[in-house]
Scaffold this active site. Structure first.
Site, PDB file in Angstrom:
ATOM      1  N   ASN A 218      22.228  20.363 143.759  1.00 52.46           N
ATOM      2  CA  ASN A 218      22.316  20.242 142.305  1.00 52.46           C
ATOM      3  C   ASN A 218      21.637  18.968 141.827  1.00 52.46           C
ATOM      4  O   ASN A 218      20.962  18.958 140.786  1.00 52.46           O
ATOM      5  CB  ASN A 218      23.780  20.247 141.858  1.00 52.46           C
ATOM      6  CG  ASN A 218      24.427  21.613 142.001  1.00 52.46           C
ATOM      7  OD1 ASN A 218      23.748  22.634 141.975  1.00 52.46           O
ATOM      8  ND2 ASN A 218      25.742  21.634 142.159  1.00 52.46           N
ATOM      9  N   HIS A 268      29.452  22.162 147.429  1.00 46.02           N
ATOM     10  CA  HIS A 268      30.748  22.523 146.855  1.00 46.02           C
ATOM     11  C   HIS A 268      31.896  21.995 147.717  1.00 46.02           C
ATOM     12  O   HIS A 268      32.942  22.630 147.819  1.00 46.02           O
ATOM     13  CB  HIS A 268      30.874  24.034 146.651  1.00 46.02           C
ATOM     14  CG  HIS A 268      29.957  24.557 145.592  1.00 46.02           C
ATOM     15  ND1 HIS A 268      29.820  25.897 145.330  1.00 46.02           N
ATOM     16  CD2 HIS A 268      29.118  23.931 144.728  1.00 46.02           C
ATOM     17  CE1 HIS A 268      28.940  26.062 144.356  1.00 46.02           C
ATOM     18  NE2 HIS A 268      28.500  24.874 143.976  1.00 46.02           N
ATOM     19  N   TYR A 277      22.133  26.777 149.057  1.00 47.94           N
ATOM     20  CA  TYR A 277      21.932  25.504 148.366  1.00 47.94           C
ATOM     21  C   TYR A 277      21.024  24.582 149.179  1.00 47.94           C
ATOM     22  O   TYR A 277      20.229  23.820 148.616  1.00 47.94           O
ATOM     23  CB  TYR A 277      23.266  24.820 148.098  1.00 47.94           C
ATOM     24  CG  TYR A 277      23.972  25.322 146.858  1.00 47.94           C
ATOM     25  CD1 TYR A 277      23.716  24.761 145.616  1.00 47.94           C
ATOM     26  CD2 TYR A 277      24.888  26.357 146.930  1.00 47.94           C
ATOM     27  CE1 TYR A 277      24.352  25.221 144.476  1.00 47.94           C
ATOM     28  CE2 TYR A 277      25.536  26.828 145.804  1.00 47.94           C
ATOM     29  CZ  TYR A 277      25.268  26.257 144.570  1.00 47.94           C
ATOM     30  OH  TYR A 277      25.904  26.721 143.448  1.00 47.94           O
TER      31      TYR A 277
END
Length: 806
Positions: A218, A268, A277
């Site tokens: 992210n 996460h 990811y």
């Protein structure tokens, strides 16, 4: 249209201070002009990165890819209908009063979907060979769409709703790409509007701290937004911020999101995510490295070498014949398409391969050469889903991979052999000539599975010791060919599970389901391994001890202490093989062929071995009562993903399991998996009763000895004595005696709790030739006694001791 951001325009719009400096000295003016040129250069670089370069648009695989791009863009153009709350009728993005959070998430998702469609249209406009290259009507539609989304929803006056991701990553990524592709057709006012919206939803504070949703992949995505916003808006400070904000991504972590020394990658907080990811992170970093290389903002943080090392240590171990292992892809395993040629694990693998090829351009030359050889090998071996036929790959990705394939100076690397343990994410990868296997587990730190955004609601038992395996030239469709929507989620291969009916998402969202157990991990010498999992069931009273001993041609699987009070049956699944839409592979038990048509559960008492033609052999030491069934199962991706297509798939399965009955109190099992074995090899192994000795298979310890391999291993769930080994506390011990008179002793603390450990091996040892610092004393002679200090800080890593045998 002339470029609205000409050099003169840049100087006039950067504010009074910039203008003042320009008037103050010619030198400052020259510097500002050079900066303006550099922004133009960066924009051209990004354009090349997202469109690709050095490919022949009239040759395959590009010609059909570009033609399809044009067709899709034309469909988007023809169906676009700007209205209040939507740009396309099927992508409504506003509802004043959504009934549920999930509905609100869905509406925010339509914003990013709408921008993604505009990006497809812009790419068709910019790419050659699409049939819409430079099309004026398409150009007008794109600009109309951009303005409509800005006026309707994505602007500086809107308060975000639903999923944060849509606003901070999902929408600005394609928006900024479109701004780059359509830059010369946009006015200064339009660009100012769009970047003002981006500034509103992705302020500098989005990377102010390395926490929350601003970590790992992210964080890289957020930095991409900031960097591109800086490029499009010609703002050096934004690019500097983006470049500097990458630094927290590089260092190894010891908890939470990021890369671990052992090669694990977590996102996460509790989910192994190398294949999803992690793929986003490596792809995003490759793009940013390439964008900023040679500019005033290159990524020079010395810790970026950690990322380069991770290509070999974190990503490559989970790539096999072009696919990436599902057990490091989180909830992405529930994402499929109705097109049977789109094989999700291969698709994710191909994306990682393209990202590695790009990352190599900014890596040391030795790294780049090694990676290109690995990529070429993966491409050559992916017979099941040929890489250059992958319709999900972008044109730039195809161009990079084709360049590797066509490079005669690159020699393809063969699949390696060996074993890798990843204790920080409770995963293991075992590679042998002709096959590979992987094990997924769960503990206090690692979730059983991830459910969220309506994705993967039935992944409950994927962390219950699921044993995946693939052959080099067979079985690569096991998990690729509609496996997840059609498999019985209570019968995943390798798992032990209660038949208790679970609700979708049982255990909680976003990885909330974690068992209260510590003993999960193992020890390895890099070739063979001993692995164990103390299992507690998801939303269940089930408990079990499971062990895997990974050897040269097989994996020995033991289970003990299996108990449950759910009022339901409990099963340990030996195999659940996906035979495809038409597969009728022969199934033989103790030499007797079973029907090739579907049949219900059948019990085989005292079975010594079983065999699935073209797949594997299964040996049951000493004989065992097992059940098997051959059945057809039908399902759709929408069953396991609210956004998935509703097309039904039907697949044939051959399932073998040990039935522990209802509410067992001390269930056990033992079997040997032999991937690729013939019936003759399987029956011979079953007949060779001296090949394997099961030293223990209880709730306290599980261990085996294979004399022909010099292999002895014990999982000490509690301290005690097994065979010639005595441990003072819980530990994993694996020993390999070699023909040269030496032995390697591998010890680990899977619990991460032992502050001391004493291990005694009742075997004559003349000397210790090497040992780690954790060994505080070693006594040799007629037996060997090793005393370990504090192991709790070793992160479950294997401690290797080499000795000369007496």
């Amino acid at each position: 249209m002339t470029n609205p951001w000409s050099r003169r325009g840049f100087l006039l719009t950067t504010g009074a201070s910039a203008l003042g400096m320009a008037l103050a000295s010619r030198a400052s003016a020259a510097e500002s002009a050079a900066a303006a040129d550099e922004f133009d250069t960066l924009r051209a670089t990004w354009r090349s990165l997202i469109l690709g370069s050095d490919f022949n648009a009239t040759a395959e695989p590009f010609a059909s890819k570009l033609a399809q791009l044009g067709t899709t863009a034309g469909q988007y153009r023809s169906t676009m209908a700007p209205a209040t709350g939507s740009l396309w009728p099927d992508a409504v993005f506003t509802d004043p009063e959504p009934d549920t959070d999930q509905e609100s998430f869905g509406y925010s998702g339509k914003i990013q979907d709408s921008y993604a469609r505009l990006r497809t249209m812009a790419e068709a406009y910019a790419q050659p060979g699409t049939g819409l290259t430079g099309d004026a009507t398409l150009r007008s539609a794109i600009i109309t769409g951009l303005d409509h989304l800005y006026n309707q929803v994505y602007n500086e006056n809107t308060t975000r709703y639903g999923n944060w991701y849509s606003w901070q990553i999902g929408a600005p990524h394609p928006l900024l790409d479109v701004c780059v592709l359509m830059y010369d057709t946009l006015t200064a006012t339009q660009i100012a509007n769009y970047i003002r919206a981006v500034d509103h939803f992705v302020p500098d504070s989005a990377v102010g701290s390395y926490s929350g949703t601003s970590t790992g992949a992210n964080r890289v995505d957020l930095c991409r937004v900031l960097a591109l916003r800086g490029v499009v808006g010609k703002n050096a400070a934004k690019i500097t911020l983006a470049r500097n904000a990458l630094s927290p991504v590089f260092p190894y972590v010891t908890s939470g999101d990021g890369l671990y020394v052992d090669g694990s990658f977590i996102q996460h907080s509790t989910i192994p995510y190398t294949g999803s990811y992690g793929a986003v992170m490596i792809g995003g970093l490759g793009m940013l490295f390439a964008l900023l290389a040679g500019s005033s903002w290159p990524v020079t943080d010395p810790n970026r070498q950690i990322l380069f090392s991770a290509v070999d240590n974190a990503w490559a171990p989970f790539l096999y014949n072009g696919l990436v292992v599902d057990n490091v892809s989180g909830r992405a395993i529930s994402r499929g398409t109705s097109e049977t040629l789109q094989h999700a694990d291969h698709v994710r693998g191909h994306g990682i391969m393209a990202a590695i090829a790009l990352l190599g351009q900014g890596a040391p030359s030795a790294d780049n050469a090694r990676w290109r050889a690995m990529v070429k090998g993966w491409m050559a071996r992916d017979y099941y889903s040929p890489v250059l036929s992958d319709r999900s790959l972008s044109v730039p990705g195809l161009a990079r991979l084709k360049a590797v394939q066509d490079d005669a100076s690159v020699t393809a690397t063969a699949e390696p052999t060996g074993h890798r343990l990843f204790p920080s994410m409770a995963r293991a990868m075992h590679r042998r000539p002709g096959w590979a296997a992987s094990i997924s587990m769960a503990n206090k730190r690692i979730s059983y599975y991830e459910y969220g955004n309506g994705e993967n609601p039935r992944g409950w038992h994927t962390g219950a010791g699921m044993l995946y395996w693939w052959g080099d030239t067979y079985g690569n469709g096991q998990y690729s060919d509609a496996f997840w929507p059609t498999v019985d989620p209570y019968r995943l291969p390798g798992t032990t599970a209660s038949k208790k009916v679970l609700a979708d998402g049982a255990g909680g969202t976003w990885g909330a389901a974690r068992p209260d157990v510590n003993w999960v991990g193992g020890a390895t010498d890099g070739t063979q391994a001993a692995i164990g999992q103390y299992l507690k069931g998801v939303s269940s009273t089930l408990m079990a001890k499971k062990s895997w001993f990974c050897l040269d041609d097989s994996i020995v699987c033991l289970g003990a202490g299996i108990k449950c009070t759910d009022g339901t049956g409990v099963e340990s699944v030996v195999e659940n093989r996906n035979l495809g839409a038409t597969g009728t592979h022969a199934f033989t038990v103790d030499g007797v062929a079973q029907p090739t048509t579907p049949w219900g559960a059948t019990t085989f008492s005292g079975a010594k071995w079983a065999h699935i033609a073209g797949h594997a052999g299964y040996v049951f030491p000493g004989g065992s009562t097992v059940k098997a069934t051959r059945q057809q199962r039908t399902g759709s991706w929408s069953d396991i993903n609210t956004g998935g297509p509703t097309t039904d798939f039907t697949r044939n399965y051959l399932t073998v399991w040990c039935d522990h009955g209802t509410d067992p109190t001390a269930g056990t099992y033992s079997y040997i998996l032999m991937p690729g074995a013939t019936t003759a090899q399987t029956s011979a192994r079953a007949a060779d009763t001296g090949w394997l000795t099961v030293l223990a298979n209880t709730d306290n310890q599980q261990g085996i000895r294979v004399p022909s391999l010099g292999f002895t291993a014990v999982n000490f769930w509690f301290g005690g004595t097994v065979g010639g080994l005595t441990a003072s506390a819980p530990a994993c011990v694996m020993i390999r005696e070699k023909t040269d008179g030496t032995a390697v002793i591998c010890v680990s603390d899977p619990m991460l709790m032992q502050t001391s450990l004493t291990l005694t091996w009742n075997r004559a040892v003349s000397s210790v030739t090497s040992k780690p610092a954790t060994v505080t004393s070693a006594t040799t002679g007629s037996s060997l006694t090793l005393t370990f200090g504090d192991l709790s800080g070793t992160a479950g890593a294997t401690q290797k001791i080499t000795v000369n045998l007496g």
